[in-house]
Design a protein around this motif. Sequence first.
Motif, short mmCIF file in Angstrom:
data_model
loop_
_atom_site.label_atom_id
_atom_site.label_comp_id
_atom_site.label_asym_id
_atom_site.label_seq_id
_atom_site.Cartn_x
_atom_site.Cartn_y
_atom_site.Cartn_z
N PHE A 37 0.83 -1.21 0.00
CA PHE A 37 0.00 0.00 0.00
C PHE A 37 0.86 1.26 0.00
CE2 PHE A 37 -2.07 3.35 2.54
CZ PHE A 37 -3.18 3.59 1.74
N GLU A 40 2.63 1.67 -3.54
CA GLU A 40 1.81 1.86 -4.74
C GLU A 40 0.80 2.98 -4.61
OE1 GLU A 40 0.00 -1.87 -5.55
OE2 GLU A 40 1.90 -2.90 -6.02
N ASN A 41 0.62 3.54 -3.43
CA ASN A 41 -0.37 4.60 -3.27
C ASN A 41 0.17 5.91 -3.85
OD1 ASN A 41 -2.12 6.65 -2.19
ND2 ASN A 41 -2.84 5.14 -0.72
#
Length: 212
Positions: A37, A40-41
């Motif tokens: 998370f 890739e956020n």
Amino acid sequence: MTLYFSLVFALLVTEMVIFMTLIVPLPHSWRRALFTFISENPLIAKLQYGLKITFIFILILFIDSVNRVYRVQLELSTASKAQGAGGAAVLGGSERMEVQARKFYSQRNMYLTGFTLFLSLILNRTYVTILDVLRLEDEVMKLKGEGGAKGDAAAKLGNAGEPGEIARLKKQLSEKDRDMENLKKQVQSQQDEYNRMGDEVSGSDSAPKKDR
């Protein structure tokens, strides 16, 4: 404490909380989901970019704090030397307290900004190290899964997967290759000898015909 140093202190506390979150023991699946998370956020990527700019300003504040500490220390040292030489008191009581207060605030700001920068480096290295550990753990789990799927093939090969067995097989293979090369050389030498003897026989058979 001024507003920007209050923000630096808040950032330091946030870094401490993040660091404690990173080192808390979590299950592999939870830790992998958390770092996936974070990686890739897009919002976190923009936040990291903003933090890089913020740390540049904090570095400037750190350099300024070090300069202020040096100047205050130099001022106190000059005043102490002047009093030690028998001269009049350069700094009175209130003035000396004011200089000591400036020294305290400068040192506080220097430690605050310095620890914030130092902890940012630790967070960066910890984050990269944990990512490498997760990648290696995934590779190990993948290899273990492939090893289980190839269990039947390994059983057919017997002890080929045991330590030292592969080296022994390679040694046997190299010995067979060497024996094959020696055999080829022997066959070649026998072939050459056969051709030589055939040429001699052919020459001895043709010699009487020429005499006739």
